[in-house]
Scaffold this active site. Structure first.
Site, PDB file in Angstrom:
ATOM      1  N   ASP A  61       0.875  -1.164   0.000  1.00 39.90           N
ATOM      2  CA  ASP A  61       0.000   0.000   0.000  1.00 39.90           C
ATOM      3  C   ASP A  61       0.922   1.228   0.000  1.00 39.90           C
ATOM      4  OD1 ASP A  61      -2.080   1.806   0.106  1.00 39.90           O
ATOM      5  OD2 ASP A  61      -3.248   0.660   1.539  1.00 39.90           O
TER       6      ASP A  61
HETATM    7  C1  BGC Z   1      -4.977   3.377  -0.219  1.00 40.80           C
HETATM    8  C2  BGC Z   1      -5.049   2.435  -1.401  1.00 40.80           C
HETATM    9  C3  BGC Z   1      -4.832   3.205  -2.685  1.00 40.80           C
HETATM   10  C4  BGC Z   1      -3.502   3.937  -2.611  1.00 40.80           C
HETATM   11  C5  BGC Z   1      -3.173   4.731  -3.862  1.00 40.80           C
HETATM   12  C6  BGC Z   1      -3.702   4.196  -0.252  1.00 40.80           C
HETATM   13  O1  BGC Z   1      -3.686   5.117   0.789  1.00 40.80           O
HETATM   14  O2  BGC Z   1      -5.063   2.650   0.986  1.00 40.80           O
HETATM   15  O3  BGC Z   1      -6.294   1.794  -1.426  1.00 40.80           O
HETATM   16  O4  BGC Z   1      -4.889   2.350  -3.789  1.00 40.80           O
HETATM   17  O5  BGC Z   1      -3.539   4.821  -1.507  1.00 40.80           O
HETATM   18  O6  BGC Z   1      -4.030   5.795  -4.034  1.00 40.80           O
END
Ligand code: BGC
Length: 721
Positions: A286
């Site tokens: 993530d």
């Molecule tokens: C979120 C993800 C997301 C990523 C990119 C993160 O903070 O938890 O779900 O895909 O950001 O935007």
């Protein structure tokens, strides 16, 4: 001849070769045949040489040969270079990983996300949120949604979509509840797999967040404490399901599981996902703060650090040089990355970007409207308050601030810039014909407003949550503070229902909203979730009776928060067991306000003739059931038939029942259809903690079929041998 040497041609995700390649293949086959005929064993018969880049570039070489070729050409620094994103910030809405021009390796170009494509600078189709799509119980429709988003992603220059979100909704206050499909692992798996199949006709899908990601406010650190059995039986089956559907990538979660950050959790990433389930794709982290270490993360099986290499940089090169991380670990990660780039056509450019006019074009808009329509759940409908007959009524009051708001959901990573958005007011007005529609655009109506509302033939009141009440942690508001409606809106419903007997409440929000003292006051309640850019039209379709509502609750709707296990978004460690949602309510014997799977219709249905193809099924076999459904009312409509299994006499405590199948069927008045439901018998095994494996119990399983977890008129007995 080497037909089996060309699996890329047979891979369902690979396009066939162009005419030039066909003739090149034909030439090579001819040369090989000649070689054989002449008793020769020259290299020409074995295809392009490894270690030259020739095989890597050859679309007709087997995927693994191509990958091995490219890998053999990369230096350690170059391999590690493939294992991290290029920068913190997105470029024209896309998060990139670096290309390697020397060897000819293209970049990943990634963007969110679950309710539409956020890539690029322009707008896109804003679909209803995941929870709304969960309420459709329509996997075929979800596959079309995945396909549409995949197409828009490709048209925007992306090749990886950061979706679907398939975290299990353990508690309705989770800030990102709206992104996922609901509380049940079977339903999550069915819909997640459907999305993956659809999206991967165009791009790589990324089921997320792996795993046990249930709160926002503490998401960067909290440890989810779970037994191996709870993990395997409750939090992971849907992730396994999307693996089997061929997901090309996975995203690890921010949180810890049993004390270990998911991005360095070897049990999750290596032992379960890769070794046990045989996942062949790559795992990315993530975003910010998800990766905490260099060696432990690489060793655990994290393949790509996003959005940039804060750990997977020269520090990882050094970890290999010092012997902390074997180079074989790096090779395994890079092989996965390269494999995805080959399989999904990034290397050969076999997926030319579609014309940008597909983005939010008429086809996708129609799809968004259909999905929204199927997702609306009619919770209450006294004295036939709905539908409204526009040709018979004279005046309609449309009440509330949200009536003319495009309330599409969270403003965090799942946010989509919609091409346009039809508000509920606009949708109702467009369909009202000669019916006069007055908008009372406040949540605090004056005495004069209330007089006007009282004089109308009916009132439709819009209340619910917005991105001010629930969303992603840190970037937006985070978890919900309460399960109730905002106070002003609670009073609004009470005030309007007091003066107007035909009050219809349309609720918006990402999950269940408890109703305290107001739930029995309106004549009708329709749950609309965050219905996407065509939401206003879809609401009008159902309110005016052009379509019968067919959405069903993908979560249990409690009468009060006290009916559920506590929601803890402050403690550094939170324990979860096998019992949440309907599993918890069934165990405690408490009646929720509305059960999982519930939803009313404008027509009525009768279920009968439950039959199991075989009442004793082999462990590796399929359980096959059929049920007859009849539309006994006077209108067309759709029913969602649900199959649950119970475990009477089990040696371990198991849920009273678990969902193991469902089928959605559309019926004309008077029509009867047979719905077939099947699932693998292996789904009925229980995880044996002591033995560390799945075990079948010698039980007479109870199969129950009906239209919600609390309305199951049909039963049958089943054995697994
Ligand atoms: C979120 C993800 C997301 C990523 C990119 C993160 O903070 O938890 O779900 O895909 O950001 O935007």
């Amino acid at each position: 001849m080497r037909p089996t040497n060309h699996p890329s041609l047979h891979h369902p995700l690979a396009h066939g070769p162009g005419p030039m390649l066909r003739s090149r293949a034909a030439r090579r086959v001819l040369v090989a045949a000649l070689g054989l005929a002449l008793g020769g064993c020259g290299n020409s018969g074995r295809g392009p040489a490894i270690g030259t880049g020739e095989a890597w570039r050859d679309p007709l070489s087997p995927v693994e040969t191509r990958v091995a070729d490219a890998l053999s050409l990369l230096t350690l620094e170059e391999k590690v270079g493939q294992m991290a994103g290029s920068s913190l910030l997105a470029v024209r809405g896309l998060y990139l990983t670096p290309p390697n021009d020397r060897v000819g390796i293209p970049s990943f170009a990634m963007a969110d996300g679950p309710r539409g494509v956020s890539a690029g600078t322009g707008p896109a189709t804003a679909f209803p949120v995941g929870m709304a799509r969960g309420a459709t119980f329509d996997a075929a429709l979800e596959e079309r949604v995945g396909e549409a988003m995949g197409q828009e992603m490709l048209a925007r220059g992306g090749n990886v979509i950061l979706a679907p979100t398939i975290n299990l909704l353990y508690h309705p206050r989770w800030g990102r509840a709206q992104e996922t499909y609901g509380e049940d692992p079977f339903a999550l798996g069915e819909l997640g797999a459907a999305f993956v199949r659809g999206a991967q006709r165009h791009v790589i899908a990324t089921p997320k967040h792996f795993a046990v990601n249930n709160v926002e406010n503490t998401r960067f650190d909290v440890s989810a404490e779970v037994s191996e059995r709870t993990l395997r039986e409750l939090f992971l089956p849907h992730f396994r399901r999307v693996t089997e559907a061929g997901a090309g990538a996975f995203m690890s979660a921010y949180n810890r599981v049993n004390g270990v950050y998911c991005s360095e959790n070897g049990h999750l990433l290596r032992e379960i996902l890769k070794d046990d389930w045989g996942f062949e794709g790559f795992v990315m982290s993530d975003w910010l703060l998800a990766v905490r270490s260099v060696g432990p993360s690489a060793l655990a099986g994290l393949d790509v650090e996003m959005p940039q290499g804060d750990h997977f940089d020269e520090q990882l090169v050094e970890a290999v040089r010092s012997g902390e991380v074997p180079e074989a670990t790096i090779d395994d990660a890079v092989r996965r990355i390269l494999r995805a780039k080959v399989r999904f056509g990034l290397v050969d450019g076999t997926r030319p970007a579609p014309d940008p006019s597909v983005i939010a074009g008429p086809e996708h808009a129609t799809l968004a409207r259909q999905v929204a329509r199927e997702s609306l759940v009619l919770l209450r409908n006294e004295s036939g308050a709905l539908p409204l007959d526009a040709s018979r009524l004279r005046s309609l009051a449309v009440v509330g601030r949200l009536a003319d708001t495009a309330n599409l959901g969270d403003k965090g990573s799942s946010s989509v810039n919609p091409a346009y958005a039809v508000t509920p007011l606009a949708g109702l007005r467009a369909r009202a014909g000669s019916l006069s529609v007055a908008h009372v655009g406040t949540d605090a109506p004056s005495a004069e407003d209330l007089r006007a509302i009282a004089e109308a033939d009916a009132a439709v009141v819009f209340v619910g949550l917005t991105s001010a009440e629930e969303g992603e942690g840190l970037v937006t508001i985070g978890d919900r503070r309460s399960m109730e409606l905002p106070e002003e809106q609670r009073r609004l419903v009470l005030d309007v229902a007091r003066v107007q007997p035909r009050t219809i409440v349309v609720l918006e929000g990402g999950s269940a909203i408890t109703m305290g003292d107001w739930g029995e006051t309106p004549a009708a309640i329709l749950m609309a979730w965050y219905p996407g850019m065509e939401g206003g039209n879809a609401i009008a379709d159902v309110v005016f009776g052009d379509e019968s509502p067919s959405g069903r609750l993908p979560l249990s709707w409690p009468a009060s928060e006290a009916q559920l296990p506590p929601f803890d978004n402050v403690s550094p460690a939170v324990a979860y067991d096998l019992f949440h949602g309907y599993r918890h309510l069934d165990r405690t014997g408490v009646a929720p306000r509305w059960p999982f799977g519930f939803g009313l219709s404008y027509t009525s249905f009768r279920l009968g003739s439950l039959r199991l193809a075989d009442t004793s099924v082999a462990r590796d076999g399929m359980v096959r059931a059929t049920v007859e459904v009849t539309n006994t009312g006077g209108r067309a409509g759709a029913e969602v038939v649900q199959l649950y299994v119970g475990f009477p006499g089990s040696a371990v405590e198991r849920p009273v029942r678990e969902l193991h199948g469902f089928g959605r069927v559309e019926l004309a008045p008077g029509e009867t259809r047979t719905v077939a439901i099947e699932f693998p018998a292996r789904d009925l095994a229980t995880w044996d903690e002591a033995a560390g494996g799945w075990r079948f119990e010698d039980l007479e399983y109870r199969v129950e079929v009906g239209t919600s977890s609390r309305d199951l008129p049909l039963t049958a007995a089943l054995r697994v041998r």
